[in-house]
Write a protein that holds these residues in place. Structure first.
Motif, PDB file in Angstrom:
ATOM      1  N   UNK A 313       0.835  -1.204   0.000  1.00  0.00           N
ATOM      2  CA  UNK A 313       0.000   0.000   0.000  1.00  0.00           C
ATOM      3  C   UNK A 313       0.871   1.255   0.000  1.00  0.00           C
ATOM      4  N   UNK A 314       1.906   1.247   0.836  1.00  0.00           N
ATOM      5  CA  UNK A 314       2.799   2.393   0.872  1.00  0.00           C
ATOM      6  C   UNK A 314       3.600   2.522  -0.422  1.00  0.00           C
ATOM      7  N   UNK A 334       2.689  11.707  -1.402  1.00  0.00           N
ATOM      8  CA  UNK A 334       2.294  10.327  -1.105  1.00  0.00           C
ATOM      9  C   UNK A 334       1.033  10.272  -0.260  1.00  0.00           C
ATOM     10  N   UNK A 335       0.845  11.233   0.624  1.00  0.00           N
ATOM     11  CA  UNK A 335      -0.316  11.209   1.508  1.00  0.00           C
ATOM     12  C   UNK A 335      -0.195  10.195   2.634  1.00  0.00           C
ATOM     13  N   UNK A 336       1.003   9.648   2.860  1.00  0.00           N
ATOM     14  CA  UNK A 336       1.212   8.636   3.895  1.00  0.00           C
ATOM     15  C   UNK A 336       1.674   9.290   5.193  1.00  0.00           C
ATOM     16  N   UNK A 337       1.387   8.599   6.290  1.00  0.00           N
ATOM     17  CA  UNK A 337       1.895   9.051   7.570  1.00  0.00           C
ATOM     18  C   UNK A 337       3.364   8.710   7.712  1.00  0.00           C
ATOM     19  N   UNK A 346      11.019   6.696   4.029  1.00  0.00           N
ATOM     20  CA  UNK A 346      11.114   6.843   2.575  1.00  0.00           C
ATOM     21  C   UNK A 346      10.020   7.758   2.043  1.00  0.00           C
ATOM     22  N   UNK A 347       8.770   7.603   2.570  1.00  0.00           N
ATOM     23  CA  UNK A 347       7.673   8.476   2.154  1.00  0.00           C
ATOM     24  C   UNK A 347       7.976   9.925   2.524  1.00  0.00           C
ATOM     25  N   UNK A 354       9.789  15.976  -3.405  1.00  0.00           N
ATOM     26  CA  UNK A 354       8.776  16.560  -4.280  1.00  0.00           C
ATOM     27  C   UNK A 354       8.608  18.046  -3.988  1.00  0.00           C
ATOM     28  N   UNK A 355       8.641  18.420  -2.705  1.00  0.00           N
ATOM     29  CA  UNK A 355       8.536  19.831  -2.344  1.00  0.00           C
ATOM     30  C   UNK A 355       9.718  20.619  -2.894  1.00  0.00           C
TER      31      UNK A 355
END
Length: 590
Positions: A313-314, A334-337, A346-347, A354-355
């Motif tokens: 999922x991640x 990613x929208x992940x915690x 990694x997220x 990305x920022x």
């Protein structure tokens, strides 16, 4: 297809689970091998115990036979003259001791005179081993295995000498031990073994002394040519694997049997079908494999489901964000915690990247806009300078042509008038005046050439095609390089700016050719295709290199490209080493 599957992270996780299970499979296989080794060792111990048990039983038989023979010898000695009574006595003993096939007595010359089994003809035992051994040893003796002459049964004869008269050769009493009874302990053991087991006794000559089951078929049979029994004789003690007469894999464990009853080596052989010998180990092996398969299947199922929950999922979220980012969506995240695990870190790193990319993209766009604005300003300035320069050239050319040319022409006329009005003498004045006229003509020609170089009047008076044709002729006159033209018969309706820029491109191209190309032929072609004016200049020189085309100090080429771009057109410059250079300019006529 297989390589595509191996690229899947989930498939790789399943493969890792399988790899983790492989050592367990190896342990199970090793355990099964050890269990088989233990089973073989147990079989070997069993045959050794069987040999010891048989030897112990034979020792007991031996002791009992000695007591019986001593008693029989004492009786026969006192009843030597009564063979019938002695035979009856032996018959009575035979009924009491069923282990014997016969009992009797032999005279010193070997003739049998007393037998529990009635004699149907005279019988001699002089050549029997048991008789000779008893006479020679003077004590209890054991003969060889043979088929009895009186009973017709396989027997082992035990003998004992006695003397009727001191000093005379001894007579001998005997008891023929029935081999079937001798091996009755084998029958008892056989009853406790499952079907398929065999117990065999064999002497040193590979003669079967006892066999269960199928004793009648095997008893007394020589197996000297059988490879299995030859192998047993060569090793004496051990375990071998071989196929039986029914072509069934067997395990044969064998050991020598040692007892006082046996004068020669006897081997005890225990034969077990291979599948029965390893039945327990095979059953445990199959059970362990089944359990391991269930555990491996459960682990793979857990890996399949757990990977989707905890990993896939991640990973999918990051992959989707990566695709969006690659497509230009700089705001993709990613929208992940962000947890403490590797995937969370990694997220976090991905979102930070990305920022940073979004910020850099914004800065790059700003820089591109500034650069584009600067280029536009530069090109506008360049265009303006070209326009101003052309206007200044035109003004100067006209000034030179009109004012200076007219002044020089008037001066020439005045000098000519003076030359005519002066007297004929002196000649030196006339010569001076003629020299002045010639110099004025040269100056007029120079003024004309300078005026044409600054702004050819033919361009304004007759158009672009005529100006190009005139420029080609002038180039050929000056350089000697053949210059061909392919021009339309009808003049194009072009603005003064477009005509001037195209003509200057031709001039700059011819200047580069004479300076760098080492060409012998030049071709200039002007054509129209679908509202697009195409100007092409080709030469057969050495061909310009890519490095020279892009060199920042190739000012001539830069000027050509800038003139083309200022007209909203397209400029292509291609060089082929050894074949020449080709410049193509395309602009819209309208």
């Amino acid at each position: 297809m297989n390589l595509i599957l191996l690229k899947s992270l989930r498939v790789r996780l399943l493969l890792l689970v399988l790899v983790a299970v492989i050592p367990a499979w190896g342990v199970i296989a090793y355990s099964a091998s050890e269990q088989r080794r233990i089973a073989i060792a147990e079989i070997q111990r069993n045959v050794l115990r069987l040999a010891k048990f048989s030897a112990h039983g034979e020792e007991q038989v031996l002791q009992g036979a000695r007591q019986i023979l001593i008693a029989l010898a004492n009786y026969v000695r006192t009843a030597d003259d009564n063979p019938a009574g002695s035979s009856a006595f032996c018959a009575g003993l035979l009924k009491q001791f069923r282990r014997y096939a016969n009992m009797g007595a032999v005279k010193s010359n070997g003739d049998v005179f007393c037998s529990a089994v009635p004699l149907d003809k005279p019988t001699s035992a002089a050549d029997q081993s048991w008789f000779r051994r008893a006479v020679e040893s003077g004590g209890f003796a054991v003969g060889d295995y043979h088929v009895g002459r009186i009973t017709g049964k396989p027997v082992l004869v035990l003998s004992y000498p006695y003397r009727v008269v001191e000093g005379e050769p001894p007579a001998v009493v005997f008891a023929a031990l029935d081999l079937k009874w001798l091996n009755q302990h084998i029958f008892e053991i056989e009853s406790q073994l499952p079907d398929g087991f065999t117990i065999t006794q064999m002497d040193e000559n590979a003669v079967i002394l006892a066999r269960r089951p199928d004793a009648e078929q095997w008893l007394g049979r020589s197996m000297i040519h059988n490879p299995v029994f030859r192998e047993i004789l060569s090793q004496e003690t051990g375990v071998i694997e071989a196929r039986s007469d029914e072509d069934i894999p067997h395990i044969y464990a064998f050991a020598p049997l040692h007892s006082s009853l046996r004068q020669r080596p006897v081997y005890m052989i225990l034969g077990i079908p291979r599948h029965m010998a390893f039945a327990d180990s095979n059953r445990i092996f199959r059970r362990n494999l089944t359990l391991l398969g269930i555990v491996a299947l459960g682990a793979m199922l857990a890996a399949w489901l757990g990977s989707d929950l905890f990993i896939m999922r991640q990973v999918k979220a990051m992959a989707q964000a990566s695709r969006r980012l690659a497509a230009g969506e700089m705001g993709a995240r990613t929208g992940l915690g962000y947890g403490g695990g590797e995937l969370g870190q990694l997220a976090k790193s991905f979102d930070e990247m990305a920022t940073a990319l979004e910020q850099r993209q914004s800065e790059r766009r700003q820089a591109e806009m500034e650069l584009k604005r600067s280029q536009e300003l530069f090109r506008n300035l360049s265009t303006h300078l070209q326009v101003v320069r052309e206007e200044e050239r035109t003004r100067i050319a006209r000034k030179i042509h009109d004012d200076m040319g007219q002044a020089l022409t008037a001066l020439k006329i005045d000098v000519s008038w003076l030359n005519k009005k002066l007297p004929n003498d002196p000649d030196s004045i006339h010569e001076k005046l003629q020299s002045m006229v010639a110099l004025i003509n040269e100056t007029i020609e120079t003024v004309h050439n300078v005026s044409e170089d600054l702004r050819p009047g033919i361009l304004d008076d007759f158009g672009l095609a005529a100006a190009i044709e005139w420029q080609a002729e002038e180039f050929q006159k000056r350089t000697g390089v053949e210059c061909r033209t392919s021009l339309p018969t009808d003049e194009f309706d072009l603005s003064k700016e477009k005509s001037t820029n195209l003509f200057r491109i031709v001039q700059e191209s011819l200047t580069n050719i004479i300076r760098h190309a080492n060409a012998t032929e030049v071709e200039i072609q002007l054509s129209e295709n679908g509202g697009i004016l195409v100007l092409e200049i080709r030469d057969n020189g050495k061909g310009i290199s890519d490095a020279a085309i892009t060199h920042p100090r190739s000012f001539g080429l830069i000027g050509i490209r800038e003139r083309g771009h200022s007209l909203g057109g397209e400029v292509n410059i291609v060089g082929i080493p050894g074949e020449g250079t080709r410049i193509v300019v395309k602009i819209s006529i309208t």
